[in-house]
Design a protein around this motif. Structure first.
Motif, PDB file in Angstrom:
ATOM      1  N   GLU A  16      24.307  34.772  49.924  1.00  0.00           N
ATOM      2  CA  GLU A  16      24.974  33.696  49.218  1.00  0.00           C
ATOM      3  C   GLU A  16      26.466  33.731  49.520  1.00  0.00           C
ATOM      4  O   GLU A  16      27.104  34.763  49.410  1.00  0.00           O
ATOM      5  CB  GLU A  16      24.758  33.835  47.713  1.00  0.00           C
ATOM      6  CG  GLU A  16      23.324  33.618  47.315  1.00  0.00           C
ATOM      7  CD  GLU A  16      23.142  33.643  45.814  1.00  0.00           C
ATOM      8  OE1 GLU A  16      24.058  33.231  45.102  1.00  0.00           O
ATOM      9  OE2 GLU A  16      22.076  34.076  45.395  1.00  0.00           O
ATOM     10  N   ASN A  17      26.995  32.606  49.922  1.00  0.00           N
ATOM     11  CA  ASN A  17      28.422  32.451  50.142  1.00  0.00           C
ATOM     12  C   ASN A  17      28.946  31.640  48.965  1.00  0.00           C
ATOM     13  O   ASN A  17      29.017  30.424  49.022  1.00  0.00           O
ATOM     14  CB  ASN A  17      28.674  31.749  51.476  1.00  0.00           C
ATOM     15  CG  ASN A  17      30.129  31.739  51.841  1.00  0.00           C
ATOM     16  OD1 ASN A  17      30.927  32.451  51.250  1.00  0.00           O
ATOM     17  ND2 ASN A  17      30.471  30.918  52.807  1.00  0.00           N
ATOM     18  N   ALA A  58      24.492  39.378  48.906  1.00  0.00           N
ATOM     19  CA  ALA A  58      24.579  38.459  47.770  1.00  0.00           C
ATOM     20  C   ALA A  58      25.389  39.090  46.640  1.00  0.00           C
ATOM     21  O   ALA A  58      26.255  38.446  46.044  1.00  0.00           O
ATOM     22  CB  ALA A  58      23.187  38.075  47.280  1.00  0.00           C
ATOM     23  N   GLU A  59      25.131  40.361  46.352  1.00  0.00           N
ATOM     24  CA  GLU A  59      25.861  41.051  45.291  1.00  0.00           C
ATOM     25  C   GLU A  59      27.319  41.255  45.701  1.00  0.00           C
ATOM     26  O   GLU A  59      28.235  41.105  44.883  1.00  0.00           O
ATOM     27  CB  GLU A  59      25.191  42.398  44.973  1.00  0.00           C
ATOM     28  CG  GLU A  59      25.747  43.086  43.764  1.00  0.00           C
ATOM     29  CD  GLU A  59      25.525  42.359  42.441  1.00  0.00           C
ATOM     30  OE1 GLU A  59      26.017  42.852  41.424  1.00  0.00           O
ATOM     31  OE2 GLU A  59      24.886  41.298  42.401  1.00  0.00           O
ATOM     32  N   ASP A  60      27.559  41.560  46.949  1.00  0.00           N
ATOM     33  CA  ASP A  60      28.918  41.710  47.472  1.00  0.00           C
ATOM     34  C   ASP A  60      29.689  40.399  47.310  1.00  0.00           C
ATOM     35  O   ASP A  60      30.849  40.396  46.884  1.00  0.00           O
ATOM     36  CB  ASP A  60      28.862  42.125  48.944  1.00  0.00           C
ATOM     37  CG  ASP A  60      30.236  42.432  49.513  1.00  0.00           C
ATOM     38  OD1 ASP A  60      31.040  43.090  48.829  1.00  0.00           O
ATOM     39  OD2 ASP A  60      30.497  42.010  50.659  1.00  0.00           O
ATOM     40  N   SER A  61      29.034  39.298  47.599  1.00  0.00           N
ATOM     41  CA  SER A  61      29.658  37.984  47.469  1.00  0.00           C
ATOM     42  C   SER A  61      29.973  37.674  46.002  1.00  0.00           C
ATOM     43  O   SER A  61      31.058  37.188  45.678  1.00  0.00           O
ATOM     44  CB  SER A  61      28.731  36.915  48.050  1.00  0.00           C
ATOM     45  OG  SER A  61      29.316  35.646  47.970  1.00  0.00           O
ATOM     46  N   ARG A  62      29.046  37.982  45.099  1.00  0.00           N
ATOM     47  CA  ARG A  62      29.255  37.729  43.668  1.00  0.00           C
ATOM     48  C   ARG A  62      30.410  38.558  43.126  1.00  0.00           C
ATOM     49  O   ARG A  62      31.298  38.039  42.449  1.00  0.00           O
ATOM     50  CB  ARG A  62      27.988  38.035  42.867  1.00  0.00           C
ATOM     51  CG  ARG A  62      28.161  37.743  41.369  1.00  0.00           C
ATOM     52  CD  ARG A  62      27.125  38.423  40.502  1.00  0.00           C
ATOM     53  NE  ARG A  62      27.157  39.862  40.547  1.00  0.00           N
ATOM     54  CZ  ARG A  62      28.036  40.623  39.862  1.00  0.00           C
ATOM     55  NH1 ARG A  62      28.963  40.078  39.126  1.00  0.00           N
ATOM     56  NH2 ARG A  62      27.978  41.934  39.938  1.00  0.00           N
ATOM     57  N   GLY A  64      32.870  39.951  44.786  1.00  0.00           N
ATOM     58  CA  GLY A  64      34.114  39.502  45.409  1.00  0.00           C
ATOM     59  C   GLY A  64      34.652  38.245  44.756  1.00  0.00           C
ATOM     60  O   GLY A  64      35.853  38.131  44.472  1.00  0.00           O
ATOM     61  N   ARG A  65      33.770  37.290  44.508  1.00  0.00           N
ATOM     62  CA  ARG A  65      34.179  36.043  43.849  1.00  0.00           C
ATOM     63  C   ARG A  65      34.731  36.322  42.454  1.00  0.00           C
ATOM     64  O   ARG A  65      35.797  35.841  42.073  1.00  0.00           O
ATOM     65  CB  ARG A  65      32.989  35.090  43.754  1.00  0.00           C
ATOM     66  CG  ARG A  65      33.329  33.807  42.983  1.00  0.00           C
ATOM     67  CD  ARG A  65      32.163  33.130  42.367  1.00  0.00           C
ATOM     68  NE  ARG A  65      31.410  34.033  41.495  1.00  0.00           N
ATOM     69  CZ  ARG A  65      30.232  33.761  41.006  1.00  0.00           C
ATOM     70  NH1 ARG A  65      29.647  32.621  41.300  1.00  0.00           N
ATOM     71  NH2 ARG A  65      29.598  34.607  40.229  1.00  0.00           N
ATOM     72  N   TRP A  70      39.272  37.191  38.385  1.00  0.00           N
ATOM     73  CA  TRP A  70      39.921  38.010  37.366  1.00  0.00           C
ATOM     74  C   TRP A  70      41.277  38.533  37.830  1.00  0.00           C
ATOM     75  O   TRP A  70      42.193  38.677  37.015  1.00  0.00           O
ATOM     76  CB  TRP A  70      38.999  39.128  36.890  1.00  0.00           C
ATOM     77  CG  TRP A  70      37.882  38.563  36.058  1.00  0.00           C
ATOM     78  CD1 TRP A  70      36.566  38.470  36.390  1.00  0.00           C
ATOM     79  CD2 TRP A  70      38.009  37.957  34.771  1.00  0.00           C
ATOM     80  NE1 TRP A  70      35.864  37.849  35.376  1.00  0.00           N
ATOM     81  CE2 TRP A  70      36.721  37.532  34.377  1.00  0.00           C
ATOM     82  CE3 TRP A  70      39.066  37.736  33.901  1.00  0.00           C
ATOM     83  CZ2 TRP A  70      36.474  36.901  33.154  1.00  0.00           C
ATOM     84  CZ3 TRP A  70      38.835  37.110  32.685  1.00  0.00           C
ATOM     85  CH2 TRP A  70      37.542  36.702  32.325  1.00  0.00           C
ATOM     86  N   LEU A  71      41.438  38.792  39.128  1.00  0.00           N
ATOM     87  CA  LEU A  71      42.758  39.184  39.629  1.00  0.00           C
ATOM     88  C   LEU A  71      43.746  38.025  39.492  1.00  0.00           C
ATOM     89  O   LEU A  71      44.906  38.236  39.123  1.00  0.00           O
ATOM     90  CB  LEU A  71      42.678  39.655  41.085  1.00  0.00           C
ATOM     91  CG  LEU A  71      42.117  41.050  41.285  1.00  0.00           C
ATOM     92  CD1 LEU A  71      41.860  41.313  42.769  1.00  0.00           C
ATOM     93  CD2 LEU A  71      43.060  42.114  40.706  1.00  0.00           C
ATOM     94  N   ALA A  72      43.291  36.819  39.777  1.00  0.00           N
ATOM     95  CA  ALA A  72      44.158  35.648  39.613  1.00  0.00           C
ATOM     96  C   ALA A  72      44.536  35.474  38.146  1.00  0.00           C
ATOM     97  O   ALA A  72      45.701  35.188  37.821  1.00  0.00           O
ATOM     98  CB  ALA A  72      43.469  34.389  40.139  1.00  0.00           C
ATOM     99  N   ARG A  73      43.586  35.672  37.245  1.00  0.00           N
ATOM    100  CA  ARG A  73      43.866  35.537  35.816  1.00  0.00           C
ATOM    101  C   ARG A  73      44.818  36.645  35.348  1.00  0.00           C
ATOM    102  O   ARG A  73      45.719  36.402  34.549  1.00  0.00           O
ATOM    103  CB  ARG A  73      42.573  35.561  35.002  1.00  0.00           C
ATOM    104  CG  ARG A  73      41.631  34.405  35.306  1.00  0.00           C
ATOM    105  CD  ARG A  73      42.276  33.054  35.125  1.00  0.00           C
ATOM    106  NE  ARG A  73      42.293  32.676  33.731  1.00  0.00           N
ATOM    107  CZ  ARG A  73      42.916  31.621  33.234  1.00  0.00           C
ATOM    108  NH1 ARG A  73      43.614  30.832  34.018  1.00  0.00           N
ATOM    109  NH2 ARG A  73      42.873  31.351  31.955  1.00  0.00           N
ATOM    110  N   LYS A  74      44.659  37.853  35.876  1.00  0.00           N
ATOM    111  CA  LYS A  74      45.554  38.955  35.526  1.00  0.00           C
ATOM    112  C   LYS A  74      46.968  38.661  36.023  1.00  0.00           C
ATOM    113  O   LYS A  74      47.943  38.875  35.301  1.00  0.00           O
ATOM    114  CB  LYS A  74      45.037  40.263  36.123  1.00  0.00           C
ATOM    115  CG  LYS A  74      45.907  41.457  35.818  1.00  0.00           C
ATOM    116  CD  LYS A  74      45.341  42.714  36.450  1.00  0.00           C
ATOM    117  CE  LYS A  74      46.288  43.878  36.257  1.00  0.00           C
ATOM    118  NZ  LYS A  74      45.827  45.072  36.952  1.00  0.00           N
ATOM    119  N   ASN A  75      47.075  38.166  37.248  1.00  0.00           N
ATOM    120  CA  ASN A  75      48.391  37.902  37.843  1.00  0.00           C
ATOM    121  C   ASN A  75      49.126  36.741  37.179  1.00  0.00           C
ATOM    122  O   ASN A  75      50.348  36.658  37.275  1.00  0.00           O
ATOM    123  CB  ASN A  75      48.257  37.659  39.339  1.00  0.00           C
ATOM    124  CG  ASN A  75      47.862  38.915  40.083  1.00  0.00           C
ATOM    125  OD1 ASN A  75      48.126  40.020  39.638  1.00  0.00           O
ATOM    126  ND2 ASN A  75      47.208  38.750  41.220  1.00  0.00           N
TER     127      ASN A  75
END
Length: 158
Positions: A16-17, A58-62, A64-65, A70-75
């Motif tokens: 999944e992308n 698929a799990e790696d993609s999830r 990462g997304r 959450w990094l954007a929300r933290k920043n």
């Protein structure tokens, strides 16, 4: 599952992308508890990523997304420290009186918090919610109209 988000790799395996999670256009105001929740989610996802079997695309993609979100929300988090006040404000716990569908007066208590920490079932609503926007800046005894119904502010706590 829709094949719209499935991408075939050169080796023929599919994963999944996932598209990025949408980020609210509103200011990212957070309470101290909300900031702690965001930081905990970032730490959890970073741990998951380090222990992940990289063959699980698929799990790696999830992960990462979700980590990008959450990094954007933290920043972008803007910490709002608790304050005492006579008017409804971000972080306040407010009790309102309003009529329910049957016409019976109902008391409702909730805390006004950031978008990511809002959970109406647990007694918190986002500062962007129509009710929160309508009562922000109001004092005990003030009455406002929300979605065609009158709501009276009866208590404000820090």
């Amino acid at each position: 599952m829709s094949v719209a988000f499935v991408k075939e790799t050169e080796g023929g395996e599919a994963f999944e992308n996932l598209p990025d999670r949408p980020i609210s256009p509103h200011a990212n105001f957070v309470t101290p508890e909300g900031l702690a929740q965001i930081e905990a989610e970032v730490a959890r996802l970073e741990r998951e990523l380090t222990t992940l079997d990289r063959s699980d695309k698929a799990e790696d993609s999830r992960i990462g997304r979700d980590l990008r979100y959450w990094l954007a929300r933290k920043n972008t988090a803007q910490l709002v420290e608790p304050i005492d006040g006579q008017t409804v404000h971000f972080g306040a716990t407010v009790t309102v009186l309003r009529e329910d569908e049957s016409g019976k007066e109902t008391r409702q208590t909730f805390r006004i918090v950031g978008e990511d920490e809002a959970d109406p079932h647990k007694g918190s609503i986002s500062y962007t919610a129509p009710l929160a926007r309508a009562i922000t800046g109001k004092s005990v005894g003030d009455v406002v109209e929300v979605n065609g119904n009158e709501v009276e502010v009866v208590e404000i706590r820090a």
